[in-house]
Design a protein around this motif. Structure first.
Motif, mmCIF file in Angstrom:
data_model
loop_
_atom_site.group_PDB
_atom_site.id
_atom_site.type_symbol
_atom_site.label_atom_id
_atom_site.label_comp_id
_atom_site.label_asym_id
_atom_site.label_seq_id
_atom_site.Cartn_x
_atom_site.Cartn_y
_atom_site.Cartn_z
ATOM 1 N N ARG A 182 -0.803 70.576 -58.420
ATOM 2 C CA ARG A 182 -0.758 69.305 -59.151
ATOM 3 C C ARG A 182 -0.905 68.126 -58.198
ATOM 4 N N LYS A 183 -0.283 68.227 -57.016
ATOM 5 C CA LYS A 183 -0.414 67.163 -56.023
ATOM 6 C C LYS A 183 -1.860 67.025 -55.555
ATOM 7 N N ARG A 186 -3.804 65.021 -58.107
ATOM 8 C CA ARG A 186 -3.521 63.583 -58.011
ATOM 9 C C ARG A 186 -4.166 62.974 -56.775
ATOM 10 N N ARG A 189 -7.928 62.657 -57.397
ATOM 11 C CA ARG A 189 -8.157 61.565 -58.356
ATOM 12 C C ARG A 189 -8.079 60.217 -57.656
ATOM 13 N N GLY A 190 -7.047 60.074 -56.808
ATOM 14 C CA GLY A 190 -6.885 58.815 -56.082
ATOM 15 C C GLY A 190 -8.035 58.546 -55.146
#
Length: 323
Positions: A182-183, A186, A189-190
Motif C-alpha cells: 500500500r505504501k 501511495r 501516485r505521489g
C-alpha cells in the motif's frame, strides 16, 4: 556532518524511495562500503533496477546501464578502439564503454552468452579493462550490480562459478508485505503527481564513500571472530566432519578463499554501519547468506530433495559453534 552520518542519511533516502526492501538496501550499502559487487536475484518488478538508480540519484556518481541480450558483444561493454582521421594524422582512439561508470547496472546478466559475460571478469576483479593490448583503469568508485530472474530459464545463459565468485554478495529480492505494498502505491501516485519537475535531492559526495571505506578497513576483527569465520568456511569444504548435521550430505563444493575474504569485509562493513568499531559473530551471521549462497554447489541428492543453499547455510550456523 560525519562520514557515518552521511552514509546513514543515504540509507534513509533509499529506504524512503524503495519500500519494503530494507534488507536489499542494507546489503547494497555493505557492498558499496566493502568495495565489492552485488548480484540481485528476484522476479521482475521488485525494484531491483530502481534500487541502484536511486542510489545513483543520491550519490555523486556516473550511472551506466547495460542491458544484456543474446547479441551483446564484449566491446558493447568495455568499449573499443575507433579510427580517427584528423588531417594527415591518422590514429586509433579508445572509446570507453558503459563499464567505465561508477555505478554499473548489468541488467538481466544471464541473457547474454558467456563471451559477453566474460567481458566483466577483468573489470570486476582487477578494476581495469584491456582492449587492443592496452590497459585502461576503472574509476576508484566502481560497483557492478547485476540482476537476474530466477524462474525464467528459456534463452538464458547461467553464470559460471568463476564469475559468480566475483560477486561479493548475492541477494535474493522478495515481495513486500501487504502494508508495504500500500505504501508503494501511495509513493508512486505521489511521484506521478509530482511529474518531471520534482526537485532533485542534493547528492552525497563520492569522497564520502571512499573515506567511509577507509574507516571500514579500520574496524577490528578479534582472533575469536576470525576463527569463527574460518570455521564456517571449513564446514562448507569438509561437511563430512559434521556427521550428525543435515548439511553433511548436501554440499558438493564449498566456498573458495574469496568467500572468507567476503565474510571478513562484509562483516566489518555491517559493524561500521551499526556504529561499532569491532566486528562480532552477529555481524558474521548477518552477512553469511549473502556472502556464501552463490559460492556453494550442492549435491545431486540435495537438489533432488529441493534443498536450497539458504537451508544449508542455516544448518551450518546451527552446528558451528562460536570460537
Amino acid at each position: 556532518m560525519s562520514i557515518h552520518a552521511q552514509i546513514l542519511e543515504l540509507r534513509e533516502r533509499l529506504t524512503a524511495a524503495i519500500i519494503g526492501q530494507q534488507e536489499v538496501i542494507d546489503q547494497l550499502l555493505i557492498a558499496l562500503l566493502a568495495n565489492g559487487h552485488v548480484l540481485l536475484e528476484g522476479l521482475p518488478g521488485l525494484a531491483k533496477t530502481r534500487t541502484i538508480k536511486m542510489l545513483a540519484a543520491n550519490l555523486e556518481s556516473e550511472f551506466s546501464r547495460i542491458q544484456f541480450t543474446p547479441d551483446l558483444l564484449p566491446s558493447d561493454i568495455t568499449g573499443t578502439e575507433i579510427y580517427i582521421a584528423e588531417a594527415t594524422d591518422e590514429k586509433f582512439q579508445f572509446q570507453p564503454g558503459p563499464i567505465f561508470g561508477n555505478l554499473v547496472l548489468a541488467d538481466e546478466i544471464n541473457r547474454a552468452p558467456a563471451k559477453a559475460q566474460a567481458a566483466l571478469l577483468e573489470a570486476m576483479e582487477e578494476r581495469q579493462v584491456t582492449v587492443a593490448g592496452k590497459t585502461h583503469p576503472l574509476p576508484e568508485l566502481f560497483l557492478v550490480m547485476a540482476t537476474q530472474n530466477p524462474i525464467e530459464q528459456e534463452g538464458t545463459y547461467p553464470l559460471p562459478e568463476a564469475q559468480m565468485d566475483r560477486f561479493l554478495l548475492h541477494v535474493t529480492v522478495d515481495y513486500a508485505n501487504d502494508e508495504d505494498e500500500r505504501k508503494i502505491l501511495r509513493l508512486v501516485r505521489g511521484e506521478d503527481a509530482g511529474g518531471s519537475g520534482a526537485e532533485k535531492p542534493e547528492q552525497i559526495p563520492a569522497r564520502t564513500v571512499l573515506d567511509a571505506r577507509r574507516e571500514v578497513l579500520a574496524v577490528e576483527v578479534s582472533d575469536a571472530v576470525e576463527r569463527y569465520m574460518v570455521a564456517l568456511i571449513a564446514a562448507t569444504r569438509r561437511p563430512g566432519e559434521y556427521r550428525d548435521a543435515p548439511f553433511a550430505e548436501w554440499i558438493q563444493v564449498g566456498a573458495s578463499p574469496r568467500g572468507t575474504l567476503a565474510l571478513d569485509r562484509a562483516a566489518r562493513a555491517h559493524a561500521w554501519l551499526d556504529g561499532r568499531q569491532s566486528a562480532t559473530p552477529e555481524d558474521v551471521k548477518a552477512v553469511l547468506q549473502s556472502c556464501l549462497s552463490h559460492r556453494l554447489i550442492l549435491t545431486y541428492e540435495a537438489e533432488a530433495e529441493g534443498i536450497t543453499t539458504a537451508q544449508v547455510l542455516a544448518s551450518i550456523l546451527q552446528h558451528v559453534a562460536v570460537a
